[in-house]
Write a protein that holds these residues in place. Sequence first.
Motif, PDB file in Angstrom:
ATOM      1  N   VAL A  37      -1.275   6.650   5.089  1.00  0.00           N
ATOM      2  CA  VAL A  37      -2.579   6.202   4.613  1.00  0.00           C
ATOM      3  C   VAL A  37      -3.480   5.949   5.824  1.00  0.00           C
ATOM      4  O   VAL A  37      -3.519   4.837   6.361  1.00  0.00           O
ATOM      5  CB  VAL A  37      -2.466   4.922   3.759  1.00  0.00           C
ATOM      6  CG1 VAL A  37      -3.838   4.522   3.216  1.00  0.00           C
ATOM      7  CG2 VAL A  37      -1.479   5.118   2.608  1.00  0.00           C
ATOM      8  N   PHE A  86      -5.333  -1.499  -3.032  1.00  0.00           N
ATOM      9  CA  PHE A  86      -6.075  -0.744  -2.027  1.00  0.00           C
ATOM     10  C   PHE A  86      -7.424  -1.379  -1.718  1.00  0.00           C
ATOM     11  O   PHE A  86      -7.876  -1.370  -0.561  1.00  0.00           O
ATOM     12  CB  PHE A  86      -6.240   0.710  -2.458  1.00  0.00           C
ATOM     13  CG  PHE A  86      -5.056   1.560  -2.118  1.00  0.00           C
ATOM     14  CD1 PHE A  86      -4.960   2.177  -0.886  1.00  0.00           C
ATOM     15  CD2 PHE A  86      -4.015   1.710  -3.013  1.00  0.00           C
ATOM     16  CE1 PHE A  86      -3.859   2.951  -0.552  1.00  0.00           C
ATOM     17  CE2 PHE A  86      -2.895   2.476  -2.694  1.00  0.00           C
ATOM     18  CZ  PHE A  86      -2.814   3.095  -1.458  1.00  0.00           C
ATOM     19  N   TRP A 123     -10.145   6.756  -9.127  1.00  0.00           N
ATOM     20  CA  TRP A 123      -8.927   5.966  -8.981  1.00  0.00           C
ATOM     21  C   TRP A 123      -7.924   6.280 -10.088  1.00  0.00           C
ATOM     22  O   TRP A 123      -8.321   6.617 -11.212  1.00  0.00           O
ATOM     23  CB  TRP A 123      -9.250   4.480  -9.055  1.00  0.00           C
ATOM     24  CG  TRP A 123     -10.060   3.917  -7.940  1.00  0.00           C
ATOM     25  CD1 TRP A 123     -11.425   3.747  -7.904  1.00  0.00           C
ATOM     26  CD2 TRP A 123      -9.563   3.417  -6.694  1.00  0.00           C
ATOM     27  NE1 TRP A 123     -11.797   3.171  -6.715  1.00  0.00           N
ATOM     28  CE2 TRP A 123     -10.687   2.955  -5.955  1.00  0.00           C
ATOM     29  CE3 TRP A 123      -8.289   3.305  -6.135  1.00  0.00           C
ATOM     30  CZ2 TRP A 123     -10.564   2.393  -4.686  1.00  0.00           C
ATOM     31  CZ3 TRP A 123      -8.170   2.748  -4.878  1.00  0.00           C
ATOM     32  CH2 TRP A 123      -9.292   2.303  -4.156  1.00  0.00           C
ATOM     33  N   GLN A 159      -5.363   0.222  -7.679  1.00  0.00           N
ATOM     34  CA  GLN A 159      -6.713   0.012  -7.173  1.00  0.00           C
ATOM     35  C   GLN A 159      -6.893  -1.384  -6.577  1.00  0.00           C
ATOM     36  O   GLN A 159      -7.461  -1.502  -5.468  1.00  0.00           O
ATOM     37  CB  GLN A 159      -7.741   0.270  -8.272  1.00  0.00           C
ATOM     38  CG  GLN A 159      -9.186   0.141  -7.802  1.00  0.00           C
ATOM     39  CD  GLN A 159     -10.201   0.573  -8.857  1.00  0.00           C
ATOM     40  OE1 GLN A 159      -9.840   1.216  -9.852  1.00  0.00           O
ATOM     41  NE2 GLN A 159     -11.452   0.227  -8.661  1.00  0.00           N
ATOM     42  N   ILE A 186      -5.103   8.874   1.081  1.00  0.00           N
ATOM     43  CA  ILE A 186      -3.765   8.483   0.641  1.00  0.00           C
ATOM     44  C   ILE A 186      -2.987   9.782   0.508  1.00  0.00           C
ATOM     45  O   ILE A 186      -3.271  10.595  -0.366  1.00  0.00           O
ATOM     46  CB  ILE A 186      -3.827   7.725  -0.693  1.00  0.00           C
ATOM     47  CG1 ILE A 186      -4.819   6.548  -0.588  1.00  0.00           C
ATOM     48  CG2 ILE A 186      -2.445   7.234  -1.114  1.00  0.00           C
ATOM     49  CD1 ILE A 186      -5.199   5.954  -1.933  1.00  0.00           C
ATOM     50  N   TYR A 215      -6.782  -4.156   0.634  1.00  0.00           N
ATOM     51  CA  TYR A 215      -6.425  -3.589   1.932  1.00  0.00           C
ATOM     52  C   TYR A 215      -7.663  -3.083   2.673  1.00  0.00           C
ATOM     53  O   TYR A 215      -7.819  -3.308   3.885  1.00  0.00           O
ATOM     54  CB  TYR A 215      -5.426  -2.459   1.708  1.00  0.00           C
ATOM     55  CG  TYR A 215      -4.891  -1.803   2.960  1.00  0.00           C
ATOM     56  CD1 TYR A 215      -4.188  -2.528   3.916  1.00  0.00           C
ATOM     57  CD2 TYR A 215      -5.073  -0.444   3.179  1.00  0.00           C
ATOM     58  CE1 TYR A 215      -3.687  -1.920   5.054  1.00  0.00           C
ATOM     59  CE2 TYR A 215      -4.572   0.186   4.318  1.00  0.00           C
ATOM     60  CZ  TYR A 215      -3.880  -0.565   5.249  1.00  0.00           C
ATOM     61  OH  TYR A 215      -3.390   0.040   6.380  1.00  0.00           O
ATOM     62  N   ALA A 259       1.348   4.039  -3.135  1.00  0.00           N
ATOM     63  CA  ALA A 259       1.095   5.460  -2.906  1.00  0.00           C
ATOM     64  C   ALA A 259       2.311   6.301  -3.273  1.00  0.00           C
ATOM     65  O   ALA A 259       2.203   7.315  -3.985  1.00  0.00           O
ATOM     66  CB  ALA A 259       0.710   5.690  -1.445  1.00  0.00           C
ATOM     67  N   VAL A 287       0.831  -1.205   0.000  1.00  0.00           N
ATOM     68  CA  VAL A 287       0.000   0.000   0.000  1.00  0.00           C
ATOM     69  C   VAL A 287       0.867   1.257   0.000  1.00  0.00           C
ATOM     70  O   VAL A 287       0.650   2.193  -0.789  1.00  0.00           O
ATOM     71  CB  VAL A 287      -0.940  -0.018   1.225  1.00  0.00           C
ATOM     72  CG1 VAL A 287      -1.538   1.354   1.477  1.00  0.00           C
ATOM     73  CG2 VAL A 287      -2.039  -1.052   1.024  1.00  0.00           C
TER      74      VAL A 287
END
Length: 372
Positions: free
Chosen positions: A286, A154, A141, A151, A199, A157, A67, A63
């Motif tokens: 995040v 995330f 996104w 995408q 983010i 996650y 980012a 993640v």
Amino acid sequence: MSITLPLIDLSPFLPDAVETWPDPAAHQAAKLSTASALFDACHDVGFFYLTGHGIPEELRKGVLDEARTWFNKSSEEEKQKIKRWDLGKGPGGSGDSARGYQKVGENVTGGAKDWHEAIDLYRPVPPTSPPYSVIKGPNLWPSLESSPSFQPTFETYIERLLELGYAMMRAMSLALHPSPPKEDLFLPYLKDPFWVMRIIGYPPLEGEGVSCGEHSDYGCTTFLLADDTKGALQVRDKDGSWLNADPVDGAYVVNIGDMIETWTNGLWKSTIHRVVHKGNNYRVSVPFFFEPDWHARIAPFDVCLNKTGGQQHYPEVVYGDHLVSKVSRNFYGGDSAQDTDAVVTKEPGHQNAAPKSALQNLGARIGCCTVS
């Protein structure tokens, strides 16, 4: 100066806990031990480090990597493709004032511009056509062509964090109601929980100012995943001083929000915090906000009224109204706020004060939704 936050191990509340504690009595004892430590952390600080969360480190690292790569390698043109638009603005009037990318200085906290860029995501809502109301547009996104794994990473996650959010709320319920043990205080308000994710990329501060101004979070529980930058996230102590809440390997920094403060009638406080990133690196964080149902009506629990003298200090509030009024001020400094009568706030630095009217408190406490 750095603060030593309490360390909470949530593993007794995870689905696989029975493998560690096959004996029901031992399992219950482990839950009660965690709940007791959690009560103290929420009562004394409002922030803590969370271990035993069950989120794979590989996913957490993925993640942060996604980012950082997107912020640092995407062109300005690519970023503007998912730009956040003000309400009714943008292509076809598609702006919902909330979802999408914000450039450095676009987000506002307490009337001042913040020094970070971000992508804001919210729980998807049933699709409609523009013009949208606040927060009711689609998530924006990065394209699958330019960022094919962004995408999917995330979304995986987020699903794991929703599971973690439920576990945390069961632990908080037991912390508030250990005898007889009760883990379902919050469940009637979590049938269809809302969520928010930011983010965020923090370039080093140029001169004076803050990266994100002082604020509290507005919902239930915030789970902060951040890189190893130290000296950025700061928590305000009860004496008004600012203390660094530096990251700990493998742990989340967790804090409680305004809805928890309302539910507990002020027994647990939604602590003021800010970000001041003066290092030389580009910081990435995040935060994920686990929230009540959109239409949930939040008022102090009886068990918390009993623990706080019997008088209700916080009026009932509808979570979605509270969220809309906060988000409406994140980009306008207050000029376009909506539904302000629903906001529950308290004055910074006045830890034990019962709230005044929503409008009186609004100017003292409005902030952005990010913790990190």
